[in-house]
Scaffold this active site. Structure first.
Site, PDB file in Angstrom:
ATOM      1  N   ARG A  22       4.045   1.746   2.171  1.00 36.90           N
ATOM      2  CA  ARG A  22       4.172   2.705   1.355  1.00 36.90           C
ATOM      3  C   ARG A  22       2.780   3.609   1.499  1.00 36.90           C
ATOM      4  O   ARG A  22       2.949   5.171   1.498  1.00 36.90           O
ATOM      5  CB  ARG A  22       4.042   2.428  -0.043  1.00 36.90           C
ATOM      6  CG  ARG A  22       5.425   2.000  -0.993  1.00 36.90           C
ATOM      7  CD  ARG A  22       5.247   1.591  -2.245  1.00 36.90           C
ATOM      8  NE  ARG A  22       5.060  -0.364  -2.233  1.00 36.90           N
ATOM      9  CZ  ARG A  22       3.698  -0.499  -3.011  1.00 36.90           C
ATOM     10  NH1 ARG A  22       3.491  -0.661  -4.293  1.00 36.90           N
ATOM     11  NH2 ARG A  22       4.180  -1.633  -2.054  1.00 36.90           N
ATOM     12  N   TRP A  23       1.725   2.895   2.163  1.00 36.44           N
ATOM     13  CA  TRP A  23       0.509   4.148   2.466  1.00 36.44           C
ATOM     14  C   TRP A  23       0.477   4.709   3.108  1.00 36.44           C
ATOM     15  O   TRP A  23       0.369   5.713   3.665  1.00 36.44           O
ATOM     16  CB  TRP A  23      -0.383   3.359   2.390  1.00 36.44           C
ATOM     17  CG  TRP A  23      -1.913   3.727   2.914  1.00 36.44           C
ATOM     18  CD1 TRP A  23      -3.194   3.802   2.060  1.00 36.44           C
ATOM     19  CD2 TRP A  23      -2.913   4.403   4.215  1.00 36.44           C
ATOM     20  NE1 TRP A  23      -3.934   4.676   2.491  1.00 36.44           N
ATOM     21  CE2 TRP A  23      -3.169   4.848   3.707  1.00 36.44           C
ATOM     22  CE3 TRP A  23      -1.694   4.087   5.354  1.00 36.44           C
ATOM     23  CZ2 TRP A  23      -4.472   5.576   4.923  1.00 36.44           C
ATOM     24  CZ3 TRP A  23      -2.704   5.185   6.820  1.00 36.44           C
ATOM     25  CH2 TRP A  23      -4.177   5.472   6.067  1.00 36.44           C
ATOM     26  N   ARG A  36       3.162  -9.309  -9.148  1.00 33.87           N
ATOM     27  CA  ARG A  36       4.667 -11.103  -8.469  1.00 33.87           C
ATOM     28  C   ARG A  36       3.208 -11.800  -7.839  1.00 33.87           C
ATOM     29  O   ARG A  36       2.745 -11.238  -7.497  1.00 33.87           O
ATOM     30  CB  ARG A  36       5.668  -9.975  -7.057  1.00 33.87           C
ATOM     31  CG  ARG A  36       6.814  -9.291  -8.103  1.00 33.87           C
ATOM     32  CD  ARG A  36       7.899  -9.526  -6.868  1.00 33.87           C
ATOM     33  NE  ARG A  36       7.355  -8.744  -5.960  1.00 33.87           N
ATOM     34  CZ  ARG A  36       7.250  -7.787  -5.752  1.00 33.87           C
ATOM     35  NH1 ARG A  36       7.835  -6.695  -6.851  1.00 33.87           N
ATOM     36  NH2 ARG A  36       7.507  -6.722  -4.705  1.00 33.87           N
ATOM     37  N   GLU A  39      -7.274 -16.016 -12.390  1.00 31.68           N
ATOM     38  CA  GLU A  39      -7.733 -15.408 -12.878  1.00 31.68           C
ATOM     39  C   GLU A  39      -6.438 -14.622 -11.906  1.00 31.68           C
ATOM     40  O   GLU A  39      -6.780 -14.678 -10.771  1.00 31.68           O
ATOM     41  CB  GLU A  39      -8.844 -14.863 -13.103  1.00 31.68           C
ATOM     42  CG  GLU A  39      -9.403 -15.930 -14.273  1.00 31.68           C
ATOM     43  CD  GLU A  39      -8.725 -15.791 -15.384  1.00 31.68           C
ATOM     44  OE1 GLU A  39      -8.288 -14.873 -16.061  1.00 31.68           O
ATOM     45  OE2 GLU A  39      -8.996 -16.825 -16.112  1.00 31.68           O
ATOM     46  N   SER A  44       4.993 -14.186  -5.281  1.00 28.80           N
ATOM     47  CA  SER A  44       5.959 -13.345  -3.815  1.00 28.80           C
ATOM     48  C   SER A  44       5.168 -15.013  -2.718  1.00 28.80           C
ATOM     49  O   SER A  44       5.176 -14.408  -1.543  1.00 28.80           O
ATOM     50  CB  SER A  44       5.342 -12.678  -3.321  1.00 28.80           C
ATOM     51  OG  SER A  44       6.124 -11.289  -3.977  1.00 28.80           O
ATOM     52  N   ASP A  83      -1.280  -5.612  -0.323  1.00 26.81           N
ATOM     53  CA  ASP A  83       0.346  -4.931  -0.415  1.00 26.81           C
ATOM     54  C   ASP A  83       0.494  -3.930  -0.317  1.00 26.81           C
ATOM     55  O   ASP A  83      -0.537  -2.843  -0.586  1.00 26.81           O
ATOM     56  CB  ASP A  83       1.073  -5.566  -1.712  1.00 26.81           C
ATOM     57  CG  ASP A  83       2.598  -5.432  -1.501  1.00 26.81           C
ATOM     58  OD1 ASP A  83       3.042  -4.767  -0.404  1.00 26.81           O
ATOM     59  OD2 ASP A  83       3.123  -5.816  -2.660  1.00 26.81           O
ATOM     60  N   GLY A  84       1.517  -2.875   0.199  1.00 24.91           N
ATOM     61  CA  GLY A  84       1.380  -1.448   0.001  1.00 24.91           C
ATOM     62  C   GLY A  84       0.515  -0.749   0.878  1.00 24.91           C
ATOM     63  O   GLY A  84       0.381   0.770   1.107  1.00 24.91           O
ATOM     64  N   ASN A 112       8.415 -12.629   5.668  1.00 18.66           N
ATOM     65  CA  ASN A 112       8.197 -11.118   6.628  1.00 18.66           C
ATOM     66  C   ASN A 112       8.880 -11.542   7.595  1.00 18.66           C
ATOM     67  O   ASN A 112       8.922 -10.294   8.455  1.00 18.66           O
ATOM     68  CB  ASN A 112       6.887 -10.897   6.794  1.00 18.66           C
ATOM     69  CG  ASN A 112       6.132 -10.529   5.912  1.00 18.66           C
ATOM     70  OD1 ASN A 112       4.990 -10.773   5.657  1.00 18.66           O
ATOM     71  ND2 ASN A 112       6.353 -10.001   5.182  1.00 18.66           N
TER      72      ASN A 112
HETATM   73  C1  FPP Z   1       2.244  -5.682   2.965  1.00 19.31           C
HETATM   74  O1  FPP Z   1       2.183  -4.219   2.998  1.00 19.31           O
HETATM   75  C2  FPP Z   1       1.663  -6.105   4.520  1.00 19.31           C
HETATM   76  C3  FPP Z   1       2.163  -6.794   4.870  1.00 19.31           C
HETATM   77  C4  FPP Z   1       2.925  -7.658   5.313  1.00 19.31           C
HETATM   78  C5  FPP Z   1       0.966  -7.330   6.336  1.00 19.31           C
HETATM   79  C6  FPP Z   1      -1.042  -7.227   6.583  1.00 19.31           C
HETATM   80  C7  FPP Z   1      -1.422  -7.602   7.610  1.00 19.31           C
HETATM   81  C8  FPP Z   1      -2.227  -6.696   8.113  1.00 19.31           C
HETATM   82  C9  FPP Z   1      -3.231  -5.214   6.801  1.00 19.31           C
HETATM   83  C10 FPP Z   1      -3.464  -7.059   9.375  1.00 19.31           C
HETATM   84  C11 FPP Z   1      -4.201  -8.124   8.909  1.00 19.31           C
HETATM   85  C12 FPP Z   1      -4.279  -8.521  10.062  1.00 19.31           C
HETATM   86  C13 FPP Z   1      -5.761  -9.548   9.918  1.00 19.31           C
HETATM   87  C14 FPP Z   1      -6.439  -9.796  10.592  1.00 19.31           C
HETATM   88  C15 FPP Z   1      -6.336 -10.563   8.410  1.00 19.31           C
HETATM   89  P1  FPP Z   1       4.041  -3.965   2.982  1.00 19.31           P
HETATM   90  O2  FPP Z   1       3.989  -3.708   4.807  1.00 19.31           O
HETATM   91  O3  FPP Z   1       4.675  -4.709   2.282  1.00 19.31           O
HETATM   92  O4  FPP Z   1       3.752  -2.778   2.193  1.00 19.31           O
HETATM   93  P2  FPP Z   1       4.826  -2.148   1.296  1.00 19.31           P
HETATM   94  O5  FPP Z   1       5.031  -3.011  -0.016  1.00 19.31           O
HETATM   95  O6  FPP Z   1       4.065  -0.359   0.731  1.00 19.31           O
HETATM   96  O7  FPP Z   1       6.496  -1.653   2.288  1.00 19.31           O
END
Ligand code: FPP
Length: 249
Positions: A25-26, A195, A208, A197, A21-22, A69
């Protein structure tokens, strides 16, 4: 500080699950679009997979796309699907050559055609590998998975294939998309959220939980080591008392 040397190599989790997650924001912090965060997050996936494999973790489950999502803006959903397709297609050979077996949990058939095809090809290509299983949770919802298992069991009872008394933890687990995968000992969530989620609700009964404020694109090898060190500092009692645990070791 050499964090790796602090890890008890004989007591690493067999299965680590991560809520990545994040990313959004990053990206925002850097003044970029959210998709830039997801793209950069793939680097963290590579590094964490390598570090987990070196620690002899056998299953690494990543929450890459939840059923919720789909409600994000279309541009972000399309971008994420495109990223998944490109990453899976682009990494399949490398994963195969490094002993990684790719698996998927969730409603895979509900993914766009090209994503589904790439995923199935990567799973087929890597199916003989045994070093580590990379389990991608895609179009995943723990509640849907539990409902689906319940329906399958109800149907079997209806057909006379199964009696109500035969429904046990084990039988139920065997009707989840995680069938054959051991429950995670450690669940990590990044970005400071506390969370679950709708992730692996059944499977984390005794896991854990490790929460870190680090945003997923910044989560690197040392962050994984810290989570494992934190895990190893806990006493897992499974409902028993301390004295019973020390006797059984
Ligand atoms: C949550 O951050 C991240 C996701 C919903 C997507 C994660 C997917 C990847 C990192 C790509 C992975 C690729 C493979 C092939 C495994 P967010 O968008 O909810 O961040 P935020 O909470 O800061 O808005």
């Amino acid at each position: 500080m050499d964090l790796l040397s602090k890890i008890d190599k004989k007591n690493t989790p067999e299965h680590i699950a991560i809520i990545m997650d994040g990313n959004g924001r990053w990206a925002k912090k850097q003044g970029h679009m959210r998709l830039h965060g997801h793209n950069t997050g793939v680097e963290s996936v590579r590094e964490v997979l390598k570090a987990a494999k070196e620690m002899k973790v056998k299953y690494l489950t990543l929450y890459a796309f939840s059923t919720e999502n789909w409600n994000r803006p279309k541009e972000e959903v399309d971008g994420l699907m495109d990223l998944l397709v490109r990453t899976i297609a682009g990494e399949a050979d490398e994963l195969n050559n490094s002993g990684v077996r790719m698996l998927a949990i969730g409603d895979i058939d509900g993914l766009p055609g090209d994503c589904n095809i790439e995923l199935r090809q990567a799973m087929e290509k890597t199916k003989q590998n045994t070093d580590i299983n990379l389990v991608l949770a895609l179009n995943y919802s723990a509640r849907s998975e539990i409902i689906s298992a319940t329906k399958q069991l109800a149907e079997k009872v209806n057909n006379g294939e199964l009696s109500v008394d035969e429904i046990s933890d084990e039988v139920f687990s065997n009707h989840l998309t995680t069938k054959g995968i051991p429950d995670p000992e450690l669940l990590i969530r990044t970005s400071g959220e506390h969370r679950i989620s709708n992730f692996l609700l059944w499977q984390i009964a005794y896991s854990e939980l490790h929460f870190t404020p680090v945003l997923w694109p910044d989560f690197k090898r040392d962050d994984l080591y810290k989570a494992v060190i934190d895990y190893q500092s806990r006493e897992r009692r499974f409902g028993m008392v301390s004295e019973q645990i020390s006797k059984s070791i």
